[in-house]
Design a protein around this motif. Structure first.
Motif, PDB file in Angstrom:
ATOM      1  N   ASP A 233     -15.987 108.014  -4.760  1.00  0.00           N
ATOM      2  CA  ASP A 233     -15.266 106.755  -4.598  1.00  0.00           C
ATOM      3  C   ASP A 233     -13.780 107.060  -4.465  1.00  0.00           C
ATOM      4  O   ASP A 233     -13.390 107.923  -3.699  1.00  0.00           O
ATOM      5  N   CYS A 234     -12.963 106.436  -5.260  1.00  0.00           N
ATOM      6  CA  CYS A 234     -11.509 106.500  -5.075  1.00  0.00           C
ATOM      7  C   CYS A 234     -10.944 107.906  -5.241  1.00  0.00           C
ATOM      8  O   CYS A 234     -10.061 108.302  -4.489  1.00  0.00           O
ATOM      9  N   CYS A 235     -11.406 108.663  -6.209  1.00  0.00           N
ATOM     10  CA  CYS A 235     -10.872 110.009  -6.456  1.00  0.00           C
ATOM     11  C   CYS A 235     -11.908 111.089  -6.163  1.00  0.00           C
ATOM     12  O   CYS A 235     -11.608 112.093  -5.525  1.00  0.00           O
ATOM     13  N   CYS A 236     -13.104 110.899  -6.661  1.00  0.00           N
ATOM     14  CA  CYS A 236     -14.166 111.862  -6.393  1.00  0.00           C
ATOM     15  C   CYS A 236     -14.520 111.775  -4.913  1.00  0.00           C
ATOM     16  O   CYS A 236     -14.745 110.702  -4.383  1.00  0.00           O
ATOM     17  N   GLY A 237     -14.545 112.903  -4.282  1.00  0.00           N
ATOM     18  CA  GLY A 237     -14.850 112.912  -2.854  1.00  0.00           C
ATOM     19  C   GLY A 237     -13.651 112.599  -1.985  1.00  0.00           C
ATOM     20  O   GLY A 237     -13.789 112.406  -0.783  1.00  0.00           O
ATOM     21  N   SER A 238     -12.461 112.550  -2.570  1.00  0.00           N
ATOM     22  CA  SER A 238     -11.265 112.201  -1.814  1.00  0.00           C
ATOM     23  C   SER A 238     -10.604 113.443  -1.224  1.00  0.00           C
ATOM     24  O   SER A 238     -10.133 114.303  -1.968  1.00  0.00           O
ATOM     25  N   PRO A 239     -10.536 113.537   0.099  1.00  0.00           N
ATOM     26  CA  PRO A 239      -9.829 114.662   0.708  1.00  0.00           C
ATOM     27  C   PRO A 239      -8.333 114.642   0.396  1.00  0.00           C
ATOM     28  O   PRO A 239      -7.694 115.683   0.387  1.00  0.00           O
ATOM     29  N   ARG A 240      -7.780 113.465   0.099  1.00  0.00           N
ATOM     30  CA  ARG A 240      -6.362 113.389  -0.279  1.00  0.00           C
ATOM     31  C   ARG A 240      -6.134 114.054  -1.630  1.00  0.00           C
ATOM     32  O   ARG A 240      -5.164 114.769  -1.829  1.00  0.00           O
ATOM     33  N   LYS A 241      -7.028 113.819  -2.571  1.00  0.00           N
ATOM     34  CA  LYS A 241      -6.868 114.364  -3.916  1.00  0.00           C
ATOM     35  C   LYS A 241      -7.321 115.822  -3.993  1.00  0.00           C
ATOM     36  O   LYS A 241      -6.740 116.616  -4.732  1.00  0.00           O
TER      37      LYS A 241
ATOM     38  N   CYS B  65     -11.648 109.325 -13.401  1.00  0.00           N
ATOM     39  CA  CYS B  65     -10.925 109.811 -12.224  1.00  0.00           C
ATOM     40  C   CYS B  65     -10.094 111.065 -12.493  1.00  0.00           C
ATOM     41  O   CYS B  65      -9.914 111.886 -11.592  1.00  0.00           O
ATOM     42  N   ASP B  66      -9.608 111.227 -13.701  1.00  0.00           N
ATOM     43  CA  ASP B  66      -8.819 112.413 -14.019  1.00  0.00           C
ATOM     44  C   ASP B  66      -9.673 113.681 -14.051  1.00  0.00           C
ATOM     45  O   ASP B  66      -9.145 114.784 -14.103  1.00  0.00           O
ATOM     46  N   GLN B  67     -10.992 113.534 -13.983  1.00  0.00           N
ATOM     47  CA  GLN B  67     -11.904 114.676 -14.013  1.00  0.00           C
ATOM     48  C   GLN B  67     -12.670 114.850 -12.691  1.00  0.00           C
ATOM     49  O   GLN B  67     -13.654 115.570 -12.637  1.00  0.00           O
ATOM     50  N   SER B  68     -12.219 114.193 -11.634  1.00  0.00           N
ATOM     51  CA  SER B  68     -12.965 114.244 -10.371  1.00  0.00           C
ATOM     52  C   SER B  68     -13.007 115.669  -9.823  1.00  0.00           C
ATOM     53  O   SER B  68     -12.079 116.449 -10.059  1.00  0.00           O
TER      54      SER B  68
ATOM     55  N   ALA C 138     -39.674 112.443 -19.620  1.00  0.00           N
ATOM     56  CA  ALA C 138     -40.245 113.050 -20.831  1.00  0.00           C
ATOM     57  C   ALA C 138     -39.134 113.585 -21.734  1.00  0.00           C
ATOM     58  O   ALA C 138     -39.182 113.415 -22.965  1.00  0.00           O
ATOM     59  N   ALA C 139     -38.132 114.220 -21.150  1.00  0.00           N
ATOM     60  CA  ALA C 139     -37.022 114.742 -21.948  1.00  0.00           C
ATOM     61  C   ALA C 139     -36.229 113.597 -22.570  1.00  0.00           C
ATOM     62  O   ALA C 139     -35.779 113.687 -23.719  1.00  0.00           O
ATOM     63  N   ARG C 140     -36.057 112.509 -21.832  1.00  0.00           N
ATOM     64  CA  ARG C 140     -35.340 111.349 -22.384  1.00  0.00           C
ATOM     65  C   ARG C 140     -36.102 110.777 -23.581  1.00  0.00           C
ATOM     66  O   ARG C 140     -35.498 110.428 -24.599  1.00  0.00           O
ATOM     67  N   ARG C 141     -37.421 110.688 -23.458  1.00  0.00           N
ATOM     68  CA  ARG C 141     -38.218 110.208 -24.593  1.00  0.00           C
ATOM     69  C   ARG C 141     -38.068 111.132 -25.801  1.00  0.00           C
ATOM     70  O   ARG C 141     -38.166 110.694 -26.944  1.00  0.00           O
ATOM     71  N   GLY C 142     -37.807 112.411 -25.537  1.00  0.00           N
ATOM     72  CA  GLY C 142     -37.599 113.386 -26.596  1.00  0.00           C
ATOM     73  C   GLY C 142     -36.180 113.410 -27.130  1.00  0.00           C
ATOM     74  O   GLY C 142     -35.852 114.218 -27.981  1.00  0.00           O
ATOM     75  N   GLY C 143     -35.320 112.546 -26.612  1.00  0.00           N
ATOM     76  CA  GLY C 143     -33.958 112.437 -27.128  1.00  0.00           C
ATOM     77  C   GLY C 143     -32.868 112.993 -26.224  1.00  0.00           C
ATOM     78  O   GLY C 143     -31.690 112.893 -26.555  1.00  0.00           O
ATOM     79  N   ALA C 144     -33.226 113.597 -25.098  1.00  0.00           N
ATOM     80  CA  ALA C 144     -32.209 114.144 -24.182  1.00  0.00           C
ATOM     81  C   ALA C 144     -31.401 113.007 -23.566  1.00  0.00           C
ATOM     82  O   ALA C 144     -31.928 111.929 -23.302  1.00  0.00           O
ATOM     83  N   ARG C 145     -30.141 113.274 -23.340  1.00  0.00           N
ATOM     84  CA  ARG C 145     -29.240 112.293 -22.745  1.00  0.00           C
ATOM     85  C   ARG C 145     -28.592 112.879 -21.499  1.00  0.00           C
ATOM     86  O   ARG C 145     -28.558 114.090 -21.310  1.00  0.00           O
ATOM     87  N   PRO C 146     -28.034 112.020 -20.647  1.00  0.00           N
ATOM     88  CA  PRO C 146     -27.344 112.524 -19.450  1.00  0.00           C
ATOM     89  C   PRO C 146     -26.202 113.463 -19.828  1.00  0.00           C
ATOM     90  O   PRO C 146     -25.580 113.301 -20.879  1.00  0.00           O
ATOM     91  N   VAL C 147     -25.957 114.426 -18.962  1.00  0.00           N
ATOM     92  CA  VAL C 147     -24.836 115.345 -19.155  1.00  0.00           C
ATOM     93  C   VAL C 147     -23.858 115.111 -18.012  1.00  0.00           C
ATOM     94  O   VAL C 147     -24.243 115.116 -16.841  1.00  0.00           O
ATOM     95  N   TRP C 148     -22.608 114.893 -18.367  1.00  0.00           N
ATOM     96  CA  TRP C 148     -21.553 114.612 -17.404  1.00  0.00           C
ATOM     97  C   TRP C 148     -20.757 115.887 -17.128  1.00  0.00           C
ATOM     98  O   TRP C 148     -20.414 116.622 -18.054  1.00  0.00           O
ATOM     99  N   PHE C 149     -20.459 116.108 -15.856  1.00  0.00           N
ATOM    100  CA  PHE C 149     -19.682 117.267 -15.427  1.00  0.00           C
ATOM    101  C   PHE C 149     -18.482 116.786 -14.631  1.00  0.00           C
ATOM    102  O   PHE C 149     -18.592 115.884 -13.807  1.00  0.00           O
ATOM    103  N   GLY C 150     -17.356 117.401 -14.864  1.00  0.00           N
ATOM    104  CA  GLY C 150     -16.150 117.057 -14.134  1.00  0.00           C
ATOM    105  C   GLY C 150     -15.523 118.274 -13.492  1.00  0.00           C
ATOM    106  O   GLY C 150     -15.866 119.420 -13.802  1.00  0.00           O
ATOM    107  N   LEU C 151     -14.597 118.005 -12.589  1.00  0.00           N
ATOM    108  CA  LEU C 151     -13.874 119.049 -11.868  1.00  0.00           C
ATOM    109  C   LEU C 151     -14.830 119.968 -11.118  1.00  0.00           C
ATOM    110  O   LEU C 151     -14.643 121.186 -11.092  1.00  0.00           O
TER     111      LEU C 151
END
Length: 113
Positions: free
Chosen positions: A6-14, A46-49, A59-72
């Motif tokens: 969107d605005c920062c992630c994927g921005s050729p300007r940034k 946006c500061d981590q784009s 199955a992993a979510r039912r076992g307690g796993a949560r999404p993992v976020w990655f930046g930069l």
């Protein structure tokens, strides 16, 4: 997997040295059809784009796993590490490779993705 473009992630300007279309194509070619790669609008870190969120399988979510976020995420080695980890099972199934540890970020308080 959710890829912010969107605005920062994927921005050729940034991030002019990152080919965002090639990055997305690489993810799709390396993960689909067994893993879904979707594009999202702004995920509010946006500061981590460029931001990518890896969802655990049901199955992993039912076992307690949560999404993992990655930046930069600009480096081909990190992108490759993400794909390898997702193919190995991802959150709650496979251990996080060392190459990804420095890219893990805290999701925004709004709880997106």
């Amino acid at each position: 997997m959710t890829v912010c473009r969107d605005c920062c992630c994927g921005s050729p300007r940034k991030h002019p040295s990152t080919d965002h279309d090639v990055q997305l194509g690489t993810l799709r070619a390396g993960l689909e059809p067994h893993h879904r790669v979707r594009v999202s609008q702004c995920l509010d870190v946006c500061d981590q784009s460029n931001v990518i969120v890896v969802q655990p399988d049901p199955a992993a979510r039912r076992g307690g796993a949560r999404p993992v976020w990655f930046g930069l995420v600009h480096d081909d080695a990190v992108l490759g590490g993400l794909m390898t980890w997702v193919r190995a099972g991802g959150p709650g199934v496979a251990p996080l490779p060392a190459i990804l540890e420095l890219s893990v970020i805290t999701p925004p308080a709004t709880g997106n993705a």
